[in-house]
Design a protein around this motif. Structure first.
Motif, PDB file in Angstrom:
ATOM      1  N   ARG A 182       0.817  -1.230   0.000  1.00 56.50           N
ATOM      2  CA  ARG A 182       0.000   0.000   0.000  1.00 56.50           C
ATOM      3  C   ARG A 182       0.845   1.272   0.000  1.00 56.50           C
ATOM      4  O   ARG A 182       0.322   2.365   0.120  1.00 56.50           O
ATOM      5  N   TYR A 183       2.187   1.142  -0.049  1.00 54.32           N
ATOM      6  CA  TYR A 183       3.015   2.333  -0.251  1.00 54.32           C
ATOM      7  C   TYR A 183       2.622   2.952  -1.592  1.00 54.32           C
ATOM      8  O   TYR A 183       2.105   2.267  -2.489  1.00 54.32           O
ATOM      9  N   ALA A 184       2.931   4.252  -1.742  1.00 56.91           N
ATOM     10  CA  ALA A 184       2.549   4.957  -2.969  1.00 56.91           C
ATOM     11  C   ALA A 184       3.483   4.604  -4.125  1.00 56.91           C
ATOM     12  O   ALA A 184       4.697   4.730  -3.994  1.00 56.91           O
ATOM     13  N   GLY A 203       6.412   9.027  -3.931  1.00 58.35           N
ATOM     14  CA  GLY A 203       6.448   7.750  -4.659  1.00 58.35           C
ATOM     15  C   GLY A 203       7.122   7.828  -6.013  1.00 58.35           C
ATOM     16  O   GLY A 203       7.645   6.831  -6.497  1.00 58.35           O
ATOM     17  N   ALA A 204       7.139   9.012  -6.612  1.00 57.19           N
ATOM     18  CA  ALA A 204       7.610   9.117  -8.002  1.00 57.19           C
ATOM     19  C   ALA A 204       9.103   9.379  -8.106  1.00 57.19           C
ATOM     20  O   ALA A 204       9.720   9.072  -9.127  1.00 57.19           O
ATOM     21  N   GLU A 239      12.371   4.447 -11.567  1.00 60.85           N
ATOM     22  CA  GLU A 239      12.091   3.387 -12.538  1.00 60.85           C
ATOM     23  C   GLU A 239      12.358   2.084 -11.782  1.00 60.85           C
ATOM     24  O   GLU A 239      13.484   1.846 -11.335  1.00 60.85           O
ATOM     25  N   ASP A 240      11.349   1.253 -11.570  1.00 59.94           N
ATOM     26  CA  ASP A 240      11.590  -0.016 -10.862  1.00 59.94           C
ATOM     27  C   ASP A 240      10.621  -1.077 -11.370  1.00 59.94           C
ATOM     28  O   ASP A 240       9.900  -0.843 -12.350  1.00 59.94           O
ATOM     29  N   MET A 241      10.586  -2.235 -10.678  1.00 66.62           N
ATOM     30  CA  MET A 241       9.754  -3.344 -11.157  1.00 66.62           C
ATOM     31  C   MET A 241       8.255  -3.005 -11.105  1.00 66.62           C
ATOM     32  O   MET A 241       7.443  -3.654 -11.753  1.00 66.62           O
ATOM     33  N   HIS A 242       7.895  -1.969 -10.336  1.00 66.63           N
ATOM     34  CA  HIS A 242       6.468  -1.643 -10.195  1.00 66.63           C
ATOM     35  C   HIS A 242       5.967  -0.715 -11.300  1.00 66.63           C
ATOM     36  O   HIS A 242       4.809  -0.803 -11.701  1.00 66.63           O
ATOM     37  N   ALA A 243       6.844   0.186 -11.760  1.00 65.52           N
ATOM     38  CA  ALA A 243       6.395   1.156 -12.774  1.00 65.52           C
ATOM     39  C   ALA A 243       7.609   1.810 -13.417  1.00 65.52           C
ATOM     40  O   ALA A 243       8.615   2.070 -12.734  1.00 65.52           O
ATOM     41  N   SER A 244       7.490   2.098 -14.720  1.00 66.79           N
ATOM     42  CA  SER A 244       8.570   2.819 -15.405  1.00 66.79           C
ATOM     43  C   SER A 244       8.483   4.308 -15.043  1.00 66.79           C
ATOM     44  O   SER A 244       7.462   4.772 -14.512  1.00 66.79           O
TER      45      SER A 244
END
Ligand SMILES: Cc1cc2nc3c(=O)[nH]c(=O)nc-3n(C[C@H](O)[C@H](O)[C@H](O)COP(=O)(O)OP(=O)(O)OC[C@H]3O[C@@H](n4cnc5c(N)ncnc54)[C@H](O)[C@@H]3O)c2cc1C
Length: 264
Positions: A182-184, A203-204, A239-244
């Motif tokens: 549930r982290y952003a 988060g970004a 940029e990580d496994m969750h979102a570019s």
């Protein structure tokens, strides 16, 4: 885990005294991050100073046009507070979406802000609502407090005692969350006061940041349409496994539009 000495003072002065007289002591709030870090041997403090018995750090008060929240207030208490729900509903909503019930029952606002996890929710509230962080020695503007990934301007012995949130005319916090923790992945706080609009994003990037282009556009016309075509540069975003980084840049715009549309 390494050996350490455990202290549980009942007065703030006592906590300050222990912190200043020991070589490598650390403040313990709910332990949600610190204990895990110690178990992984990423931290090995000589002493832990547990703030859990210091009653003055747990109050929630309305003082003039501000809401003052003690640093040891849990996320569950912020989420359930009638004062906060009435005066800054976005803040109660933000707290209600942190982790799960167990994390909200134990994690604290002071611990979250001091830790400055790049995906944590409260840093967006501190920066977006224009809050001040109060410590045992000084007042720090939210604009100056967060200095980098997991970094703040706090000195090693400094204790956050409360956070002062000015009551906005309207605000909203919207996050696109990681479904497991549930982290952003991206969370955006939009807040309007009598003379300005603030937009803070968590988060970004490596730390929470404001989006001036959105603030300027919303200052002229507080509507989602006014920012719909504004792009956030993706170059410095995570940029990580969750979102570019491209996807995060897109989410910043979409979350901000939703926050504007739901601000109250
Ligand atoms: C499974 C899980 C899911 C989570 N999901 C989310 C989420 O969705 N969103 C989110 O924002 N967070 C999330 N968190 C983080 C959590 O909500 C806590 O805010 C965070 O872990 C800090 O915990 P704590 O308050 O117990 O502080 P601790 O772990 O006790 O302390 C953290 C750090 O802050 C320092 N510190 C603590 N209090 C003070 C103070 N008063 N003054 C100065 N320094 C201090 C400590 O020395 C330590 O370095 C999650 C955590 C877990 C374990």
């Amino acid at each position: 885990m390494y050996n350490f000495s455990y202290h549980k003072p009942s007065r703030l002065e006592e906590a300050v005294e222990i912190l200043s007289s020991t070589e490598d002591a650390k403040i313990l709030a709910g332990g949600q991050t610190l204990i895990a870090t110690m178990k992984l041997r990423l931290a090995g403090p000589s002493d832990l100073v547990d703030l859990g018995e210091i009653a003055e750090l747990k109050a929630i008060l309305k003082k003039e046009n501000n809401i003052v929240i003690g640093s040891m207030t849990t996320h569950a208490d912020v989420a359930g507070s009638e004062i906060i729900k009435k005066q800054i509903p976005s803040l109660a909503h933000l707290a209600s979406e942190i982790g799960d019930q167990m994390v909200r029952n134990v994690g604290t606002i002071g611990g979250s802000v001091a830790n400055n996890d790049p995906a944590a929710d409260y840093p967006a509230a501190v920066l977006g609502l224009g809050a001040k962080v109060i410590t045992n020695t000084r007042e720090i503007s939210g604009d100056d407090f967060f200095t980098g990934m997991y970094e703040t301007c706090l000195l090693p012995d400094e204790i956050i005692t409360s956070i002062v949130f000015p009551i906005p005319t309207r605000s909203s916090y919207i996050k696109f969350k990681n479904p497991a923790s549930r982290y952003a992945i991206v969370g955006v706080m939009v807040a309007e006061t009598h003379n300005s609009v603030r937009v803070a994003v968590t988060g970004a990037g490596s730390s929470v940041f404001r989006v001036k282009a959105f603030e300027d556009a919303l200052g002229t016309n507080f509507s989602s349409n006014s920012i719909a075509n504004l792009k956030v540069p993706h170059d410095d975003l995570t940029e990580d496994m969750h979102a570019s980084s491209f996807y995060r840049a897109h989410l910043v715009n979409i979350m901000a539009q939703k926050a504007v549309a739901t601000a109250k």
